[in-house]
Design a protein around this motif. Structure first.
Motif, short mmCIF file in Angstrom:
data_model
loop_
_atom_site.label_atom_id
_atom_site.label_comp_id
_atom_site.label_asym_id
_atom_site.label_seq_id
_atom_site.Cartn_x
_atom_site.Cartn_y
_atom_site.Cartn_z
N ALA A 1 67.69 56.19 -85.89
CA ALA A 1 67.92 55.01 -85.49
C ALA A 1 68.07 55.01 -83.79
O ALA A 1 68.51 56.09 -83.32
CB ALA A 1 68.98 54.13 -86.12
N TYR A 2 67.81 54.04 -83.16
CA TYR A 2 68.17 54.02 -81.90
C TYR A 2 69.33 52.61 -81.56
O TYR A 2 68.89 51.69 -82.47
CB TYR A 2 66.97 53.94 -80.94
N VAL A 3 70.10 52.74 -80.64
CA VAL A 3 70.84 51.48 -80.27
C VAL A 3 70.85 51.25 -78.83
O VAL A 3 70.68 51.94 -77.99
CB VAL A 3 72.52 51.64 -81.07
N SER A 4 71.11 49.90 -78.69
CA SER A 4 71.46 49.63 -77.05
C SER A 4 72.97 49.24 -76.92
O SER A 4 73.56 48.54 -77.84
CB SER A 4 70.70 48.51 -76.81
N GLY A 5 73.66 49.82 -76.05
CA GLY A 5 75.05 49.67 -75.98
C GLY A 5 75.55 49.47 -74.59
O GLY A 5 74.69 49.71 -73.66
N TRP A 6 76.76 48.81 -74.22
CA TRP A 6 77.53 48.50 -73.29
C TRP A 6 78.98 49.17 -73.32
O TRP A 6 79.32 48.93 -74.30
CB TRP A 6 77.24 47.15 -72.85
N GLY A 7 79.48 49.39 -72.23
CA GLY A 7 80.93 49.69 -72.10
C GLY A 7 81.17 50.80 -71.29
O GLY A 7 80.33 51.47 -70.84
N THR A 8 82.43 51.12 -70.87
CA THR A 8 82.65 52.33 -70.10
C THR A 8 82.55 53.63 -70.98
O THR A 8 82.59 54.74 -70.62
CB THR A 8 84.22 52.23 -69.80
N SER A 9 82.38 53.52 -72.50
CA SER A 9 81.88 54.66 -73.13
C SER A 9 80.68 55.47 -72.65
O SER A 9 80.72 56.68 -72.35
CB SER A 9 81.78 54.43 -74.84
N PRO A 10 79.56 54.67 -72.31
CA PRO A 10 78.28 55.37 -71.99
C PRO A 10 78.48 55.83 -70.47
O PRO A 10 78.12 57.00 -70.22
CB PRO A 10 77.26 54.38 -72.02
N ALA A 11 79.32 55.13 -69.86
CA ALA A 11 79.63 55.46 -68.54
C ALA A 11 80.22 56.77 -68.53
O ALA A 11 79.99 57.82 -67.66
CB ALA A 11 80.60 54.53 -67.71
N ALA A 12 81.29 57.03 -69.16
CA ALA A 12 81.86 58.20 -69.52
C ALA A 12 80.94 59.49 -69.82
O ALA A 12 81.06 60.54 -69.41
CB ALA A 12 83.11 58.11 -70.18
N ALA A 13 80.00 59.16 -70.83
CA ALA A 13 79.09 60.07 -71.15
C ALA A 13 78.21 60.49 -69.91
O ALA A 13 77.79 61.62 -69.72
CB ALA A 13 78.31 59.51 -72.44
N PHE A 14 77.71 59.37 -69.20
CA PHE A 14 76.71 59.85 -67.73
C PHE A 14 77.74 60.81 -67.04
O PHE A 14 77.20 61.49 -66.50
CB PHE A 14 76.64 58.61 -67.35
N VAL A 15 78.89 60.56 -66.87
CA VAL A 15 79.71 61.24 -65.77
C VAL A 15 80.06 62.88 -66.54
O VAL A 15 79.68 63.73 -65.78
CB VAL A 15 81.20 60.65 -65.66
N SER A 16 80.19 62.83 -67.85
CA SER A 16 80.18 64.08 -68.34
C SER A 16 78.84 65.00 -68.41
O SER A 16 78.80 66.09 -68.06
CB SER A 16 80.40 63.96 -69.92
N GLY A 17 77.89 64.23 -68.56
CA GLY A 17 76.40 64.72 -68.31
C GLY A 17 76.38 65.22 -66.84
O GLY A 17 75.81 66.54 -66.63
N ALA A 18 76.71 64.61 -65.88
CA ALA A 18 76.49 64.93 -64.47
C ALA A 18 77.40 66.30 -64.30
O ALA A 18 77.11 67.09 -63.71
CB ALA A 18 76.97 64.04 -63.66
N ILE A 19 78.72 66.35 -65.00
CA ILE A 19 79.52 67.58 -64.48
C ILE A 19 78.85 68.75 -65.41
O ILE A 19 78.95 69.74 -65.03
CB ILE A 19 80.91 67.14 -65.22
N ALA A 20 78.20 68.51 -66.37
CA ALA A 20 77.34 69.55 -67.30
C ALA A 20 76.59 70.22 -66.24
O ALA A 20 76.33 71.44 -66.06
CB ALA A 20 76.90 69.19 -68.20
N LEU A 21 75.91 69.34 -65.29
CA LEU A 21 74.75 70.01 -64.60
C LEU A 21 75.43 70.77 -63.45
O LEU A 21 75.15 71.92 -62.98
CB LEU A 21 73.97 68.42 -63.78
N ILE A 22 76.53 70.12 -62.92
CA ILE A 22 77.36 70.88 -61.80
C ILE A 22 77.97 72.22 -62.48
O ILE A 22 77.62 73.17 -61.71
CB ILE A 22 78.34 70.22 -61.37
N ARG A 23 78.16 72.23 -63.52
CA ARG A 23 79.01 73.41 -64.36
C ARG A 23 77.98 74.57 -64.64
O ARG A 23 78.19 75.59 -64.46
CB ARG A 23 79.75 73.36 -65.38
#
Length: 386
Positions: free
Chosen positions: A259-281
Motif C-alpha cells: 500500500a501507499y499512504v499520505s502523511g503529515w507531521g515532523t515524522s516525515p520531516a525527520a526522515a527527510f533530514v536523515s536521508g540528507a545526512i545519508a547522502l552527506i555521509r
C-alpha cells in the motif's frame, strides 16, 4: 513524529496522520507527482554526487516491511526490542516505520524503477529497530510499562551494529514530557561513536509547543516541518532546539504490504533530514556529527532573519548545497565530542547558574594570594634588615 503519542513512557507516532492513498496503480504520474519534497530540497541535484551508497540508516520506529516493492533489497534484518504486539499481515504493524523508511531510502519499482516512492537516499540501506508499537496496536499500553527503556536500548544497539545515521521519527511532547537519563546517555554514546542522531521536533504547534524528547537532548538534529509552500506547517512545534526544517505535509510514503499512504507531521520531516545526512555521509564519511550539523545549518535555504528561529531552525535543508560545501571541511578527529553544546539544559533555554553551584575561578584568587604572600615576605625582610 506525525501526530499521536506513545513511547516507552510515551513515544509519539503518526497513525492518525497517515491516510491510505486511493487503490490505483503506483505509476510515476500517480505517486512521483506527489513527492514535492524531493524537488524542494534539491534532491535530484544532490544525486549527481551520490545516492547514499554504502550508508546504513537505523530507523527506530514500529518496524519496517522489508517486502514492500519500493524497499525490496534495501532493508537489513530487524532488531525487535518490543517482542510482542502486531506482526506481519496485521493492520497495526509497521505502517509508520515503513513510511519513514521509504522517505529515507525508497527506490521505487517496475521497469527503470519509475513507479512508487523514491526516497532521499535511494541507495542507502535501512536498519529497522522496533522500539515502539503503532497507535492502534492492542498491546500499546503494555509496551508503555514493560518496554519503557526500549528507545535507549535501541539507540545503543544501532550504534553498535553498523548504523551510520540514527533516525527517530518519534518523541514525547506531552505536558509531562521530561528527559530520561538513559536516553540522553544513549544518544551521547552514539554521538561519541561519530553517528549523527535525528529526531522529530514535535507536533505540538497547535497544542502549546511543549518540549519534545528525544529532540531536545544535546547533540540531536531536530527537524521541524514545512508544507509545499515552504512555510511552517501549523502543527510543527516551535522551540529553541529546532535545528533545520524539512518537508512534512502531504508526503507520499510506502505503507505495509504493497500500500501507499499520505502523511503529515515532523515524522516525515525527520526522515527527510536523515536521508540528507545519508547522502552527506556517503560522500564524506569522515565528518563528525557536529560538522554535519553545522553543514546542514550553514547551507540551509530560506534562512530566517538572524540566522535561525524556533519555527524553522536554520531553514530548509539543501543536501545539494551541503555536498558542494563539504569538501572544504577537514576530517573530524577520530573521537568526536559527544554533544555540540556548551551547556546541557532542557526546557525553554539556558538559565542562570545558581551561585552555589558555580565553580570558582582559581586563577585570580591564586594570583591574589601569591601577591599578598610576596608583600608579607618583603615586609619581613625589610624589618630584619632594619
Amino acid at each position: 513524529m506525525t501526530k499521536t503519542t506513545l513511547r516507552g513512557a510515551a513515544v509519539a507516532l503518526a497513525s492518525a496522520a497517515l491516510a491510505v492513498l486511493p487503490s490505483v496503480p503506483a505509476h510515476a504520474d500517480v505517486i512521483r507527482a506527489q513527492e514535492w519534497g524531493l524537488q524542494a530540497i534539491h534532491a535530484q541535484q544532490a544525486w549527481r554526487t551520490t545516492k547514499g551508497a554504502g550508508v546504513t540508516v537505523a530507523v527506530l520506529d514500529t518496524g519496517v516491511d522489508a517486502n514492500h516493492p519500493d524497499l525490496a533489497g534495501q532493508v537489513l534484518p530487524e532488531k525487535d526490542l518490543i517482542g510482542f504486539g502486531a506482526g506481519p499481515g496485521d493492520g497495526a504493524w509497521a505502517r509508520h516505520g515503513t513510511g519513514m523508511a521509504s522517505v529515507i531510502a525508497g527506490r521505487g519499482h517496475g521497469q527503470g524503477r519509475q513507479d512508487g516512492v523514491l526516497g532521499v537516499a535511494p541507495e542507502a540501506k535501512i536498519l529497522p529497530v522496533r522500539v515502539i508499537l503503532e497507535d492502534n496496536d492492542p498491546q500499546r499500553g503494555r509496551a508503555r510499562t514493560e518496554k519503557a527503556g526500549a528507545l535507549a536500548d535501541g539507540i545503543r544497539w544501532a550504534a553498535d551494529h553498523g548504523a551510520d545515521v540514527i533516525s527517530m521519527s518519534l518523541g514525547d511532547d506531552s505536558e509531562s514530557a521530561h528527559p530520561e537519563p538513559r536516553e540522553d546517555a544513549a544518544i551521547q554514546y552514539a554521538l561519541g561513536k561519530g553517528i549523527p542522531v535525528v529526531a522529530s521536533a514535535g507536533n505540538g504547534g497547535e497544542k502549546g509547543d511543549h518540549v519534545s524528547f528525544p529532540a531536545a537532548y544535546p547533540g540531536v538534529i531536530a527537524a521541524t516541518a514545512v508544507d509545499y509552500r515552504r512555510e511552517r506547517a501549523d502543527f510543527s512545534t516551535r522551540h529553541w532546539y529546532a535545528t533545520v526544517s524539512a518537508p512534512g505535509d502531504e508526503i507520499a510514503m510506502a505503507g505495509n504490504g504493497s500500500a501507499y499512504v499520505s502523511g503529515w507531521g515532523t515524522s516525515p520531516a525527520a526522515a527527510f533530514v536523515s536521508g540528507a545526512i545519508a547522502l552527506i555521509r556517503s560522500a564524506h564519511p569522515d565528518l563528525s556529527p557536529a560538522q554535519i550539523r553545522r553543514l546542514l545549518t550553514a547551507t540551509a535555504q530560506d534562512t530566517p532573519e538572524g540566522g535561525r528561529d524556533d519555527d524553522y531552525g536554520a531553514g530548509l535543508i539543501d543536501p545539494a548545497a551541503a555536498l558542494k560545501a563539504a569538501p572544504a571541511l577537514k576530517p573530524a578527529p577520530q573521537k568526536p565530542s559527544p554533544a555540540d553544546y556548551a551547556h546541557r539544559y532542557f526546557g525553554p533555554g539556558p538559565t542562570t547558574d545558581d551561585p552555589a553551584d558555580t565553580p570558582v575561578d582559581w586563577i585570580p584568587w591564586t594570583a591574589g594570594a601569591l601577591g599578598l604572600a610576596l608583600v608579607a615576605a618583603a615586609v619581613v625582610i625589610w624589618r630584619t634588615r632594619t
